[in-house]
Design an enzyme around this catalytic site. Structure first.
Site, PDB file in Angstrom:
ATOM      1  N   ASP A 252     -21.969   5.890  36.310  1.00 60.23           N
ATOM      2  CA  ASP A 252     -22.692   5.553  37.147  1.00 60.23           C
ATOM      3  C   ASP A 252     -24.178   6.521  37.147  1.00 60.23           C
ATOM      4  O   ASP A 252     -24.373   6.281  36.140  1.00 60.23           O
ATOM      5  CB  ASP A 252     -22.544   6.408  37.966  1.00 60.23           C
ATOM      6  CG  ASP A 252     -22.930   7.854  40.032  1.00 60.23           C
ATOM      7  OD1 ASP A 252     -23.838   6.274  40.357  1.00 60.23           O
ATOM      8  OD2 ASP A 252     -22.204   7.370  40.641  1.00 60.23           O
TER       9      ASP A 252
HETATM   10  C1  NOJ Z   1     -25.237   7.242  42.098  1.00 61.20           C
HETATM   11  C2  NOJ Z   1     -24.317   7.236  43.313  1.00 61.20           C
HETATM   12  O1  NOJ Z   1     -22.621   8.029  43.480  1.00 61.20           O
HETATM   13  C3  NOJ Z   1     -24.179   5.530  43.321  1.00 61.20           C
HETATM   14  O2  NOJ Z   1     -22.771   5.530  44.172  1.00 61.20           O
HETATM   15  C4  NOJ Z   1     -24.879   5.257  43.115  1.00 61.20           C
HETATM   16  O3  NOJ Z   1     -24.428   3.290  43.108  1.00 61.20           O
HETATM   17  C5  NOJ Z   1     -25.493   4.968  42.029  1.00 61.20           C
HETATM   18  N1  NOJ Z   1     -26.727   6.387  42.037  1.00 61.20           N
HETATM   19  C6  NOJ Z   1     -27.167   3.927  42.305  1.00 61.20           C
HETATM   20  O4  NOJ Z   1     -27.756   4.303  43.456  1.00 61.20           O
END
Ligand code: NOJ
Length: 727
Positions: A267
């Protein structure tokens, strides 16, 4: 016929000779890998946010994927640099959070789950994929498969709610839908993220291996089985180990047990955040831990591009581990056909076509949950109604969280749609959901005098749910409850519509209205769907994918909990009935809250209709089954009211005694059944006994012989139990 036989034999021969298309891809990957320098390999493992400004990195082969660029011209520019200027011409994988639609916004995923209609959800994913791919996006960070049992957590909006079986069905449908249109899916967040302590986003979790296997893994494994090309690690540390550094999770489970051959991405900076967790001493150490745990691509920590080469030179990461990661990344790029067709047609952008809007409206229709109706709904078309409330005409807010690319100017609000069917007086009452000013309420009150009925559209602004938007109170924000109460005081029939990102605590508001329709943020076509429901052109059929609580303090409360040794009986003493200076004793005490009673406001699977349904003659094909048998459950479902409508029939079971305690109910099957008014249909479910398996005391996945119960009903709290045994 003959040609077919020749083809089949040719394929068989190819398989036997080890020459399947899969092997062809592997051969290409190996060839390419053989030409790559370590620097180029590391470049593939680096994902950066942005568009045109990344042209230079792409030309140098220092970026394998980009996120957050949806401009086809910019995407092509970055792609051209990668394909035509970098030494090996490896295309870039363009990613985006396409969470519930790209341009045409569908209801938020929690709303989609409320449809209990995986085929429709799959169709929605196809629409989202067609639109996204036409803009150059080839990878979405969806589906979110986190089991969510605490509505304080803002991200309950993004998943399918509290039940593993529903999660499995919805997740697999989304994977199939996206990938059939050339958009790689990403099963996230692996794993346990939804169990954040206190419902506070990013918080630690303490899930046991058995809880993971029985409840949190199934949807991920199903996504892998459905062919999900990628998977994202979660932010949380579980039992002290951040997912991004969890080798057991990413290697033993994902690769060795489930056979996943796709790509694992972190993430956003979740590798770097292992420093804040106190798991890594610095970014370099975090990088070492992530790569050795089995992460393939780094989203935005800059650690991989910064340190992997050094770590390989120091012998802390083996180059074979890097090769494995790059193989996984290239495999996705080959599978998507990016090497053959890297560019997007800049004149081919598709958005908001008729089919997309129709699918979005159908999903909004099926996702609306009727929580109360004293007969006020449906309203007669043509009546004069007062439309009030901060969400009645809020095109941006009704799109909900993660609506980056949904354009409010294409949204049809309740106000606009209701004007088509009713004689509408509009007085917003409050400007936005957190608005505490009461002058607008007074204006709405006087406008009500001219109306025959009142529709109050309340809820949450989009920004109040989703990532990093946890709440400790789940009551309607601002003066919304006061607005509803003021409308009730006019004596006119009041219909409350809630558009929110989570199940809010709406007990007080329910008492102040004749009907309540609960719509998780319904997206672009929320208005027309609502107008159809209110006028009776459509009949609600949504069922709640999460338990509705009476108070936030009940969280986490979910239907599929264990029984405890002292389950409540429903006859316990509540707060105000306790005698003054009562003596303290634990005798007869049970598991409940003194101040909020025994159960939830509405159970999982709950949702009314304008008609009524009756379940009769529920029968099992036998009373004792062997482990290889299939249980046939037959029942008659009658529509006993005056409207043609759909019921979501639900099959639950309980394993009465286990080597570990089992949930009081578990959803095992569901089916949408459409019935004309007065119609009765003979229906059935087939449930293989194998589906009663769980991870037992010896951490084996097995069906334990013994006594079971089974229900077929319209929600998790209804129905009479039938008994059967497994030998
Ligand atoms: C953080 C989020 O937790 C995740 O779900 C998301 O896909 C990513 N950022 C990318 O934006």
């Amino acid at each position: 016929m003959r040609t077919n036989r020749i083809l089949v034999s040719a394929c068989l021969a190819a398989v036997l000779a080890g020459c399947t298309p899969k092997d062809e891809t592997e051969k290409k990957i190996d060839e390419l890998l053989g030409k790559m320098t370590l620097h180029e390999k590391v470049g593939q493992m680096n994902q950066l946010s942005g568009g045109a400004w990344l042209v230079e990195s792409a030309a140098k082969g220092e970026v394998g994927s980009i996120l957050n660029c949806v401009d086809p011209a910019e995407i092509n520019a970055v792609q051209r640099a990668a394909v035509e200027e970098s030494r090996l011409g490896i295309p870039i994988l363009v990613s985006r959070d396409v969470i519930h639609g790209f341009r045409t916004m569908f209801p938020i995923p929690l709303g989609q789950a409320a449809t209990f209609d995986p085929a429709l959800v799959e169709e929605g994913a196809r629409v989202a994929a067609r639109e996204a791919v036409s803009s150059g996006v080839r990878w979405t960070f969806s589906p979110m498969l986190d089991i969510a049992r605490d509505p304080r957590w803002g991200r309950v909006a993004e998943g399918s709610g509290e039940d593993p079986y529903l999660d499995v069905q919805m997740g697999a449908a989304l994977v199939r839908g996206y990938q059939s249109e050339g958009l790689a899916a990403c099963a996230k967040h692996f794993v346990g993220y939804g169990a954040a302590e206190g419902g506070r986003d990013y918080n630690s979790t303490g899930l046991t291996e058995r809880a993971l296997r029985n409840t949190y893994f199934p949807a991920f494994q199903a996504a892998v089985d459905a062919g999900a090309m990628t998977l994202m690690t979660s932010f949380n540390d579980n039992d002290g180990i951040p997912s991004t550094g969890n080798r057991w999770l990413l290697k033993d489970i994902l690769r060795d047990e489930w056979g996943f051959d796709g790509m694992v991405v972190t993430d956003w900076n979740s590798s770097g955040e292992m420093v804040a967790h106190g798991f890594a001493s610095d970014l370099k150490h975090a990088t070492e831990l992530s790569v050795n745990a089995g992460v393939d691509m780094d989203m935005m920590s800059y650690g991989f591009i910064g340190f992997i080469e050094e770590l390989v030179a120091e012998g802390k990461i083996k180059e074979s581990q890097i090769d494995e990661a790059v193989r996984n990344i290239l495999r996705v790029k080959f599978r998507l056909g990016l090497f053959d067709n890297p560019y997007v047609d800049e004149n081919g952008v598709v958005a908001y076509d008729e089919a997309a809007l129709a699918a979005a409206k159908q999903t909004a229709l099926e996702s609306a949950i009727l929580l109360k109706n004293d007969g006020v709904l449906p309203l007669k078309a043509g009546r004069t109604i007062l439309v009030t409330g901060p969400l009645a005409d809020a095109p941006y807010e009704q799109l909900g969280t993660w609506a980056f690319d949904g354009q409010p100017e294409h949204t049809v609000t309740p106000l606009a749609a209701l004007r088509e069917t009713f004689n509408v007086i509009y007085e917003p009452g409050l400007a936005y959901s957190r608005d505490k000013r009461t002058d607008g309420i007074a204006r709405a009150r006087s406008a009500a005098a001219r109306a025959e009925a009142i529709v109050v559209v309340v809820g949450e602004e989009a920004i109040l749910s989703g990532e990093a938007h946890s709440l400790s109170s789940l009551d309607l924000q601002g003066a919304q409850s006061d607005l509803i109460a003021a409308m009730k005081a006019t004596g006119k029939p009041v219909v409350v519509v809630v558009m929110a990102g989570r199940p809010l605590t709406i007990e007080r508001d329910l008492a102040n209205c004749g009907a309540m329709l609960y719509c998780f943020h319904p997206g672009t076509m929320g208005g027309p769907a609502l107008a159809d429901h209110l006028s009776g052109a459509a009949v609600p059929s949504g069922k709640s994918p999460m338990t509705f609580l009476r108070t936030a303090g009940q969280a986490p409360m979910y239907y599929n909990h264990n029984n405890t040794g002292r389950p409540n009986t429903g006859t316990e003493t509540l707060l105000d009935d306790i005698e003054i200076a009562a003596g303290q004793t634990s005798l007869g005490c049970t598991s409940y809250y003194l101040d909020s009673g025994y159960g939830p406001l509405f159970p999982f699977g709950y949702g009314l209709s304008y008609t009524t349904f009756e379940y009769k003659n529920i029968q099992l094909s036998a009373t004792t089954f062997g482990k290889d048998d299939t249980i046939r459950v037959e029942y008659d479902l009658s529509n006993t009211g005056a409207f043609d409508a759909t019921e979501v029939a639900q099959l639950y079971i309980r394993d009465l005694v286990g080597s570990v305690t089992r949930p009081v109910k578990e959803l095992k099957r569901f089916e949408r059944v459409f019935l004309k008014a007065g119609e009765t249909r003979h229906c059935s479910f087939d449930l293989p006994v194998a589906d009663l398996a769980f991870w037992n005391a010896d951490m084996q996945y097995t069906v334990e012989p013994g006594a079971f119960q089974l229900w077929v009903a319209g929600n998790a709290a209804d129905g009479e139990a039938l008994n059967f045994n497994v030998e």
